[in-house]
Design an enzyme around this catalytic site. Sequence first.
Site: not given
Length: 302
Positions: A130, A133-134
Site C-alpha cells: 500500500c 499507507c507507507d
Amino acid sequence: MYDIGIIGGGTAGLTAAIYGQRAGKRTLIIEGLNFGGQIVNSPKVENYPGIESISGSQYSMNLLNQALKLGSETASEKVKGIREEDGIKIIVTEEKEYPCKTIIIATGVSHRHLGIEKEEKLAGSGVSYCATCDGAFFKGRDVAVIGGGNTALQDAEFLSNYCNKVYVVHRRDEFRGESSLVDVLKEKENVEFVLSATVKDIVGEFMVEGLVLNNKKTGEDFQIPVSGVFVAIGQIPQNEIFDDVVRLDESGFILASEDCMTSRPGIFAAGDCRTKEVRQLTTAAADGAVAALAACKYLAAR
C-alpha cells in the site's frame, strides 16, 4: 437470533459492530483468521484522521475492544456460506449455523504476492502492498513499484512526490494501465521504467536493500538498490462463497452501491470486498458505519 451478523473482523466489520451495538442491535462478528484484518501487520498507521501515529495491531485492538465493550459477540470460525430459511438469513460456518435478521459481508481482500523468497519475511520492513499507507516512510529514498496496471502507475506517481527515485518494474514491454498515467510518469525525472523484467529475489536480511531482477529478453540477472518494494500486482477478493447469494462483478467484488446495499435485500457489503474506487482504512470505517445504519433501517421497516 442476531439482528446483524457480520462476516469479517477488519476495520469495516468492527466499525459496523460498533454502530450496530450503539443502535441497540445484537451483533455478531465472525472472523476466520485474525481480528483487525491486514492492517494488523503494519508497524505504523499515520493516515487515519485524529490519530497521529499508531501501530496497526494497537489500532485493531482498540477497535475490537470498543466493539466488545459495547456488547458485540465474536466467533473465530471460517464461514462456508449463507442460506435463507423462512425469511431468516443463516451464516453457515465449519462449526455452527448462526441465524440473523440481516448480514453485513466485510471480508476484505488479500493482496496478490510475488511468491518469492524473503517477501513475507520483509513485509513491513521495506516490502509494502500500500503506497498510500507507507509511502511517506520512504521520503528521500529509492524505491521500486512492481506492476503494470493503473494501481502500480498511480502508486509510482504518488511515491515520486516523496522518494528520491522510483523504479517501475513490469514484466512486459508495455503497461496495462492507462496511457495518460504512463505519460505523466514519463515527464518525471525521478521515475525510471524497468520493462521486460521480473523480480527474482529481494536483497537484505532485516530490511530491504535491493532487488535482483531478471531481464526476460536476455536472460541476464541484474540488481537495483532500493529501500522499499511496493507490490501492486492486484488484489484478490474473498467472495467466492457468496456468488450464489449476491451479485459479483467480473473481478469478484460484491456489487454494492454507496449505501452498501447488495442485490439481496437485507444483505450489505462493506469495505474492500465491495465495488469501489478507494480502499483505505477511512473508507472501510465509513462503509462499516453506513452498512450498519442501513441494516438498522432495513430492520425498522420490517
